[in-house]
Every structure is written in structure tokens, then in C-alpha cells.
Design an enzyme around this catalytic site. Sequence first.
Site, PDB file in Angstrom:
ATOM      1  N   GLY A  14       0.829  -1.216   0.000  1.00 14.01           N
ATOM      2  CA  GLY A  14       0.000   0.000   0.000  1.00 14.01           C
ATOM      3  C   GLY A  14       0.849   1.245   0.000  1.00 14.01           C
ATOM      4  N   GLY A  50       0.827   3.802   3.349  1.00 14.04           N
ATOM      5  CA  GLY A  50       1.188   4.866   2.412  1.00 14.04           C
ATOM      6  C   GLY A  50       2.531   4.643   1.738  1.00 14.04           C
ATOM      7  CB  CYS A  58       8.849  12.174  -1.705  1.00 11.20           C
ATOM      8  SG  CYS A  58       8.710  10.607  -2.573  1.00 11.20           S
ATOM      9  CE1 TYR A 196      15.991  10.892  -4.204  1.00  7.66           C
ATOM     10  CE2 TYR A 196      16.674   9.121  -5.657  1.00  7.66           C
ATOM     11  CZ  TYR A 196      15.727   9.695  -4.837  1.00  7.66           C
ATOM     12  OH  TYR A 196      14.518   9.077  -4.654  1.00  7.66           O
ATOM     13  CD  GLU A 200      16.996  14.150  -2.168  1.00 12.40           C
ATOM     14  OE1 GLU A 200      16.513  14.581  -3.226  1.00 12.40           O
ATOM     15  OE2 GLU A 200      16.445  13.239  -1.510  1.00 12.40           O
ATOM     16  CB  VAL A 220      29.123  13.017  -6.600  1.00  7.25           C
ATOM     17  CG1 VAL A 220      27.841  13.750  -6.252  1.00  7.25           C
ATOM     18  CG2 VAL A 220      30.099  13.060  -5.431  1.00  7.25           C
ATOM     19  CB  VAL A 323       3.367  -0.952 -10.639  1.00  5.48           C
ATOM     20  CG1 VAL A 323       2.550  -1.307 -11.848  1.00  5.48           C
ATOM     21  CG2 VAL A 323       2.534  -1.022  -9.361  1.00  5.48           C
ATOM     22  CG  HIS A 464      12.118  39.938 -16.384  1.00  2.00           C
ATOM     23  ND1 HIS A 464      13.342  39.297 -16.418  1.00  2.00           N
ATOM     24  CD2 HIS A 464      12.319  41.169 -15.844  1.00  2.00           C
ATOM     25  CE1 HIS A 464      14.265  40.128 -15.928  1.00  2.00           C
ATOM     26  NE2 HIS A 464      13.669  41.266 -15.565  1.00  2.00           N
TER      27      HIS A 464
HETATM   28  P1  FAD Z   1       6.520   1.892  -1.627  1.00  2.00           P
HETATM   29  O1  FAD Z   1       6.018   3.271  -1.586  1.00  2.00           O
HETATM   30  O2  FAD Z   1       7.774   1.578  -0.941  1.00  2.00           O
HETATM   31  O3  FAD Z   1       5.344   0.983  -1.026  1.00  2.00           O
HETATM   32  C1  FAD Z   1       5.451  -0.397  -0.833  1.00  2.00           C
HETATM   33  C2  FAD Z   1       4.649  -0.776   0.387  1.00  2.00           C
HETATM   34  O4  FAD Z   1       4.505  -2.194   0.424  1.00  2.00           O
HETATM   35  C3  FAD Z   1       5.369  -0.405   1.693  1.00  2.00           C
HETATM   36  O5  FAD Z   1       4.449   0.163   2.599  1.00  2.00           O
HETATM   37  C4  FAD Z   1       5.867  -1.745   2.198  1.00  2.00           C
HETATM   38  O6  FAD Z   1       6.035  -1.767   3.587  1.00  2.00           O
HETATM   39  C5  FAD Z   1       4.762  -2.659   1.735  1.00  2.00           C
HETATM   40  N1  FAD Z   1       5.161  -4.057   1.627  1.00  2.00           N
HETATM   41  C6  FAD Z   1       6.344  -4.557   1.248  1.00  2.00           C
HETATM   42  N2  FAD Z   1       6.303  -5.912   1.212  1.00  2.00           N
HETATM   43  C7  FAD Z   1       5.045  -6.261   1.575  1.00  2.00           C
HETATM   44  C8  FAD Z   1       4.387  -7.503   1.714  1.00  2.00           C
HETATM   45  N3  FAD Z   1       5.003  -8.660   1.456  1.00  2.00           N
HETATM   46  N4  FAD Z   1       3.086  -7.503   2.120  1.00  2.00           N
HETATM   47  C9  FAD Z   1       2.437  -6.327   2.382  1.00  2.00           C
HETATM   48  N5  FAD Z   1       3.018  -5.120   2.251  1.00  2.00           N
HETATM   49  C10 FAD Z   1       4.311  -5.080   1.850  1.00  2.00           C
HETATM   50  N6  FAD Z   1      10.579   9.738  -5.236  1.00  2.00           N
HETATM   51  C11 FAD Z   1      10.212  10.887  -5.831  1.00  2.00           C
HETATM   52  O7  FAD Z   1       9.496  10.847  -6.821  1.00  2.00           O
HETATM   53  N7  FAD Z   1      10.610  12.094  -5.354  1.00  2.00           N
HETATM   54  C12 FAD Z   1      11.379  12.207  -4.258  1.00  2.00           C
HETATM   55  O8  FAD Z   1      11.724  13.316  -3.843  1.00  2.00           O
HETATM   56  C13 FAD Z   1      11.772  11.023  -3.579  1.00  2.00           C
HETATM   57  N8  FAD Z   1      12.515  11.083  -2.473  1.00  2.00           N
HETATM   58  C14 FAD Z   1      12.841   9.940  -1.805  1.00  2.00           C
HETATM   59  C15 FAD Z   1      13.582  10.050  -0.652  1.00  2.00           C
HETATM   60  C16 FAD Z   1      13.931   8.922   0.055  1.00  2.00           C
HETATM   61  C17 FAD Z   1      14.726   9.065   1.322  1.00  2.00           C
HETATM   62  C18 FAD Z   1      13.521   7.637  -0.427  1.00  2.00           C
HETATM   63  C19 FAD Z   1      13.883   6.407   0.334  1.00  2.00           C
HETATM   64  C20 FAD Z   1      12.780   7.531  -1.587  1.00  2.00           C
HETATM   65  C21 FAD Z   1      12.434   8.670  -2.293  1.00  2.00           C
HETATM   66  N9  FAD Z   1      11.702   8.617  -3.472  1.00  2.00           N
HETATM   67  C22 FAD Z   1      11.346   9.775  -4.117  1.00  2.00           C
HETATM   68  C23 FAD Z   1      11.309   7.331  -4.059  1.00  2.00           C
HETATM   69  C24 FAD Z   1       9.837   6.971  -3.753  1.00  2.00           C
HETATM   70  O9  FAD Z   1       9.635   7.011  -2.362  1.00  2.00           O
HETATM   71  C25 FAD Z   1       9.543   5.581  -4.298  1.00  2.00           C
HETATM   72  O10 FAD Z   1       9.865   5.542  -5.658  1.00  2.00           O
HETATM   73  C26 FAD Z   1       8.061   5.197  -4.157  1.00  2.00           C
HETATM   74  O11 FAD Z   1       7.647   5.251  -2.823  1.00  2.00           O
HETATM   75  C27 FAD Z   1       7.845   3.789  -4.708  1.00  2.00           C
HETATM   76  O12 FAD Z   1       6.526   3.410  -4.560  1.00  2.00           O
HETATM   77  P2  FAD Z   1       6.130   1.873  -4.510  1.00  2.00           P
HETATM   78  O13 FAD Z   1       4.633   1.850  -4.502  1.00  2.00           O
HETATM   79  O14 FAD Z   1       6.836   1.104  -5.523  1.00  2.00           O
HETATM   80  O15 FAD Z   1       6.683   1.355  -3.106  1.00  2.00           O
HETATM   81  P1  NA7 Z   2      21.895   4.892  -5.518  1.00  2.00           P
HETATM   82  O1  NA7 Z   2      21.486   5.982  -6.397  1.00  2.00           O
HETATM   83  O2  NA7 Z   2      21.938   3.502  -6.020  1.00  2.00           O
HETATM   84  O3  NA7 Z   2      23.276   5.310  -4.843  1.00  2.00           O
HETATM   85  C1  NA7 Z   2      23.928   4.506  -3.960  1.00  2.00           C
HETATM   86  C2  NA7 Z   2      25.228   5.154  -3.571  1.00  2.00           C
HETATM   87  O4  NA7 Z   2      25.904   4.340  -2.604  1.00  2.00           O
HETATM   88  C3  NA7 Z   2      26.171   5.314  -4.732  1.00  2.00           C
HETATM   89  O5  NA7 Z   2      26.914   6.493  -4.522  1.00  2.00           O
HETATM   90  C4  NA7 Z   2      27.037   4.071  -4.597  1.00  2.00           C
HETATM   91  O6  NA7 Z   2      28.321   4.239  -5.135  1.00  2.00           O
HETATM   92  C5  NA7 Z   2      27.144   3.910  -3.114  1.00  2.00           C
HETATM   93  N1  NA7 Z   2      27.370   2.543  -2.675  1.00  2.00           N
HETATM   94  C6  NA7 Z   2      26.718   1.428  -3.074  1.00  2.00           C
HETATM   95  N2  NA7 Z   2      27.149   0.356  -2.398  1.00  2.00           N
HETATM   96  C7  NA7 Z   2      28.113   0.802  -1.555  1.00  2.00           C
HETATM   97  C8  NA7 Z   2      28.929   0.171  -0.595  1.00  2.00           C
HETATM   98  N3  NA7 Z   2      28.829  -1.140  -0.359  1.00  2.00           N
HETATM   99  N4  NA7 Z   2      29.812   0.926   0.090  1.00  2.00           N
HETATM  100  C9  NA7 Z   2      29.894   2.261  -0.139  1.00  2.00           C
HETATM  101  N5  NA7 Z   2      29.142   2.911  -1.023  1.00  2.00           N
HETATM  102  C10 NA7 Z   2      28.250   2.192  -1.728  1.00  2.00           C
HETATM  103  O7  NA7 Z   2      20.975   4.809  -4.232  1.00  2.00           O
HETATM  104  P2  NA7 Z   2      20.142   5.853  -3.415  1.00  2.00           P
HETATM  105  O8  NA7 Z   2      19.899   5.184  -2.097  1.00  2.00           O
HETATM  106  O9  NA7 Z   2      20.714   7.205  -3.412  1.00  2.00           O
HETATM  107  O10 NA7 Z   2      18.812   5.892  -4.252  1.00  2.00           O
HETATM  108  C11 NA7 Z   2      18.086   4.710  -4.374  1.00  2.00           C
HETATM  109  C12 NA7 Z   2      17.333   4.680  -5.630  1.00  2.00           C
HETATM  110  O11 NA7 Z   2      16.274   5.582  -5.539  1.00  2.00           O
HETATM  111  C13 NA7 Z   2      18.150   5.020  -6.841  1.00  2.00           C
HETATM  112  O12 NA7 Z   2      18.363   3.871  -7.587  1.00  2.00           O
HETATM  113  C14 NA7 Z   2      17.318   6.050  -7.570  1.00  2.00           C
HETATM  114  O13 NA7 Z   2      16.954   5.653  -8.857  1.00  2.00           O
HETATM  115  C15 NA7 Z   2      16.103   6.227  -6.741  1.00  2.00           C
HETATM  116  P3  NA7 Z   2      28.685   3.755  -6.653  1.00  2.00           P
HETATM  117  O14 NA7 Z   2      28.268   4.889  -7.540  1.00  2.00           O
HETATM  118  O15 NA7 Z   2      27.909   2.496  -6.897  1.00  2.00           O
HETATM  119  O16 NA7 Z   2      30.137   3.527  -6.597  1.00  2.00           O
END
Ligand code: FAD
Ligand code: NA7
Length: 488
Positions: A14, A50, A58, A196, A200, A220, A323, A464
Site C-alpha cells: 500500500g 502509504g 519524498c 541522491y 539530500e 557523485v 509496478v 520576468h
Molecule cells: P513503496 O512506496 O515503498 O510501497 C510499498 C509498500 O509495500 C510499503 O508500505 C511496504 O512496507 C509494503 N510491503 C512490502 N512488502 C510487503 C508484503 N510482502 N506484504 C504487504 N506489504 C508489503 N521519489 C520521488 O518521486 N521524489 C522524491 O523526492 C523522492 N525522495 C525519496 C527520498 C527517500 C529518502 C527515499 C527512500 C525515496 C524517495 N523517493 C522519491 C522514491 C519513492 O519514495 C519511491 O519511488 C516510491 O515510494 C515507490 O513506490 P512503490 O509503490 O513502488 O513502493
Molecule cells: P543509488 O542511487 O543507487 O546510490 C547509492 C550510492 O551508494 C552510490 O553512490 C554508490 O556508489 C554507493 N554505494 C553502493 N554500495 C556501496 C557500498 N557497499 N559501500 C559504499 N558505497 C556504496 O541509491 P540511493 O539510495 O541514493 O537511491 C536509491 C534509488 O532511488 C536510486 O536507484 C534512484 O533511482 C532512486 P557507486 O556509484 O555504486 O560507486
Amino acid sequence: RNHNYDYDLIVIGGGSGGLACAKEAIQHGAKVACLDYVTPTPLGTKWGIGGTCVNVGCIPKKLMHQAALLGEGLHEATAYGWDIPNKEQIKPDWNKLVESVQNHIKSVNWVTRVDLRDKHVEYVNGLGSFKDAHTVVATLKNKSEKILTADKIVIAVGGRPNYPDIPGAIEHGITSDDIFSLDRAPGKTLVVGAGYIGLECAGFLKGLGYDATVMVRSIVLRGFDQQMATIVSDAMVERGINFLHKCIPKSVEKQADGKLLVKWLNTEANTEHSDVYDTVLWAIGRKGLVEDLKLENAGVVFKGTKIEVSEAEGTNVSNIFAVGDVIYGKPELTPVAIHAGRLLARRLFGGSTQTMDYVDVATTVFSPLEYACVGLSEEDAIKKMGGEENIEVYHGFYKPTEFFIPQKSVRYCYLKAVAERSGDQKVLGLHYVGPVAGEVIQGFAVALKAGLTIKTLFNTVGIHPTTAEEFTRLNITKRSGLDPTPAS
Ligand code: FAD
Ligand code: NA7
């Protein structure tokens, strides 16, 4: 409907994608159940319905980013004549911030549950796993099981952060899943990972006044335009964020005083280093949550921790779809999960044939200096067009009005349009660092999807004084070698 099953559709997960899919399916008359269950983090953090975006992604991220920007604004305000006594003593109250952020999240959790009830989506707070291709077992909090059957099943379980396989990582480290509800101020923090999420988190922590260090394994923002990535990280360095380049963590130990001793290796110099931190935050990427699903019981094939899907989000099993973040090789973004979930429900229950277009999805990195983009990076455009000679890059630094009075450096607002070199010059990518980056790029993303050309871009009259208008008057090409810095 097929009356052999309890439901037309069961959605497992969800979050962004699952809820969008469940609610859309209801609109088309389907009987729908949605399972959501959050396994607590090693620290014990858990949250409500959620998914990631609302609870640990996000939303709390943007709120903390905003808190950090306000702190910065407070300091800039004096230049405009605001009289702020004892400016240097102004400090944020971490616990108050966490409380405000969590209160907002709880209100969203509540609204989500009410919405599901109003729409007659059956919400099951249980961990879903497959018994067979049409049967899902929901393990509830009290460990009892609920069996549900459905004609169609959508997997939308999202992902969770990875932990490195080093001593002390799980016991002593936290992730983005914990930071937004941490019950103590983070203090001096090491953020491992320069994707990212890492940038962040380090950005808002520093903005809130905590010492922050980013450990970078290779480069980076891998996958993003590297010129832009450099501007983003340079701006972070200027704000006092430390970067440890080409380093990997080796161990985390808790000292007698409760602080964390981190040892790491510089892979370039092959030297070992250590320092002491209050908090270590892993931001080293995320894994799909396929583990608990017992996919083998349904015969669903997976790839690592992700599921590969067809153009129509179908898995190898005809009635099972996926999805969101759990699918292989697609952008991990909330609007992507929502759009794909909605379109899938329309195809399954509304007679639609429209499939999801995963190309040219705009995104923003909410680093202290925000970066937003849509389309190809300069590197990818060169690859796609078969060489630098086939693309034209228009670029410019720009001094937005926001920078005038606080005397901010022109280096921190930069725009770049990457286009084909021939004909009307189709725009391949747009890149922007500066204030409100996401808001600037969103509208241009629509234009790019509609086939924007440089000719049209430069024929558009700007608004502007904004920073976005600068895209309409980028007249310096990289090829010309002219200085893209404005005179004032
Ligand atoms: P999720 O939102 O993760 O939902 C999956 C749900 O399923 C969760 O509640 C999970 O607990 C539940 N679940 C898992 N396994 C099971 C199971 N077996 N049975 C029942 N429930 C289960 N995206 C943006 O677009 N903009 C942003 O600025 C952004 N910032 C982010 C910042 C952070 C720190 C992180 C971690 C992510 C960010 N994202 C951002 C990415 C975004 O949050 C995800 O892409 C999005 O939430 C994915 O949605 P989803 O429905 O695939 O999964
Ligand atoms: P990302 O974008 O996959 O970045 C992970 C970062 O962590 C990246 O800089 C990696 O370096 C680094 N990394 C990965 N494994 C290690 C280990 N074992 N030790 C040290 N550093 C490591 O993940 P985010 O969590 O920022 O975002 C998750 C996803 O959300 C991402 O895929 C986006 O599409 C949205 P690297 O460049 O691999 O050397």
C-alpha cells in the site's frame, strides 16, 4: 466478475504504486483488497500505510529540506533589513522538527485509511506472500493468517535500504528509514553513499547545523549528468559538508562513550582511516522487497531483488503484475509508480490499452543547491547521437533576483539545454541547478515530451524576473568556447 475468487484484484503493498492501482481499479468496478505491512528497521522504526514516499521518503525529506532552507533564509534575511537578534544563536530543535514532520505523516496515514474505506478498498494490515498464483496469505500482526484469493494480483511492495556487509553496520548504523523519526539529534553524521538520497540527507543535516560528511565510493550522483553533479557537490563543499572520495567503510564500533568509531579504506591511496561520529547513515542503494513474497509458490521469476516486467507490467505468470520500485530497471520515483499503477488498473479493468512510458521522466535532487533535469545527460546524449559533433549544448550561469541582495555566487545557478545539432534541434535534455529546481523543470518536462526544439524554446517569451526564463535565452554554445558567466 470471476466468482471463483474472493476479489478481482489483490494489491500487495500500500505505497505509491499499490494505492494508485487499487483506487483506480475500484473506479472501474473491481472488488479490491490491498495489503500493506511494514517490517520494522533494525532500530525498531516502523510506520503506517502509504509506503516509502509518505512515511520515509519524498515527503519527510522535502520537509526537512525546507527546514534547512528556512535556516539559510533566516541568515539571508538580514541582508534585506530583517533585524534578527543573536542570529548566531539560532538553532533548530531536532525533536520539535521530528514531531512536526511525524504529525504531518500521521495525518496523511489517517486520510489514506479513510479514503480506502470510503472507496471500499479492503485494507489488510498484513504481510503478503503467495500460496499459489491466485492465493495470497496475509500474516497479520498477531501472527494469525488470512487467506485471500483473486483473479489478478499486483505486486507493489517497493524497496528498502541496503546495509553494507561490514561489522557493526546493522547494530550501529541507521538509514533513511530511521532518520526522519530519530528520537535524538543526529549530531556529527557520516553519510555513506553519494546517490541522491545520500546527498539530500547530508544536505539537510548540515543545513540544520549538524556536521555532515559524505563518503563516496566512486563518483557523485552516478547516472546523472556529471557536470551538474559536480556543481551540486561543490556547492555542498562550500556549505561546509565534507566529502571522503574513493572511500569504502570497513567497520563501525560503539565506543564506551556511546560514539561510533568508523574505520574506512581509501581505495585509491590504499590507506586506512578512522573517525568518530554520533550517527552513521547508510545511503548505499535500495533492494526490492521480493524476499517475503514466496514468489516461487506462484512461479514468478525474479532478478536479484527485483521483478522484470513486460511493457504491460506483466510478470511471467499471466495474472500477476508488478509496478513501482520493485520492478527491474525503471526509475524509482513516486510519480512513476503512481502513473504505472493507475494505467495498469485501467488496462486490467477499464478496457484501456495505454501502457506506461518510462522515458524522459523529470526528477529533482533536493540537495542544498537543488538540481532538476529531464531527458538525457550530456554524456548520454553524446552516446545516443554518436558523438559530440552531433549535439549542441547551450548553457549559461545566471544570477537570479534571489541572489542579488545576499550577494550569492553566480556559480550556483546554471542552466543547460542539450539538443540535436541539426534541423530544428530537438531538445534531448534540460538541466538546471538553482532555486526551486523542481518547479522550474516540471513545465519544461511537458514541452520536452511534446517534442520541444531549440527553435521553439528560443521563440518562447519568458516570464520576468524568474530563473526559468533563462532557458528561453541561452545563447552560448559550449562549442563556441565563450564564457557562459554573466558580467554582473
Ligand atoms: P513503496 O512506496 O515503498 O510501497 C510499498 C509498500 O509495500 C510499503 O508500505 C511496504 O512496507 C509494503 N510491503 C512490502 N512488502 C510487503 C508484503 N510482502 N506484504 C504487504 N506489504 C508489503 N521519489 C520521488 O518521486 N521524489 C522524491 O523526492 C523522492 N525522495 C525519496 C527520498 C527517500 C529518502 C527515499 C527512500 C525515496 C524517495 N523517493 C522519491 C522514491 C519513492 O519514495 C519511491 O519511488 C516510491 O515510494 C515507490 O513506490 P512503490 O509503490 O513502488 O513502493
Ligand atoms: P543509488 O542511487 O543507487 O546510490 C547509492 C550510492 O551508494 C552510490 O553512490 C554508490 O556508489 C554507493 N554505494 C553502493 N554500495 C556501496 C557500498 N557497499 N559501500 C559504499 N558505497 C556504496 O541509491 P540511493 O539510495 O541514493 O537511491 C536509491 C534509488 O532511488 C536510486 O536507484 C534512484 O533511482 C532512486 P557507486 O556509484 O555504486 O560507486
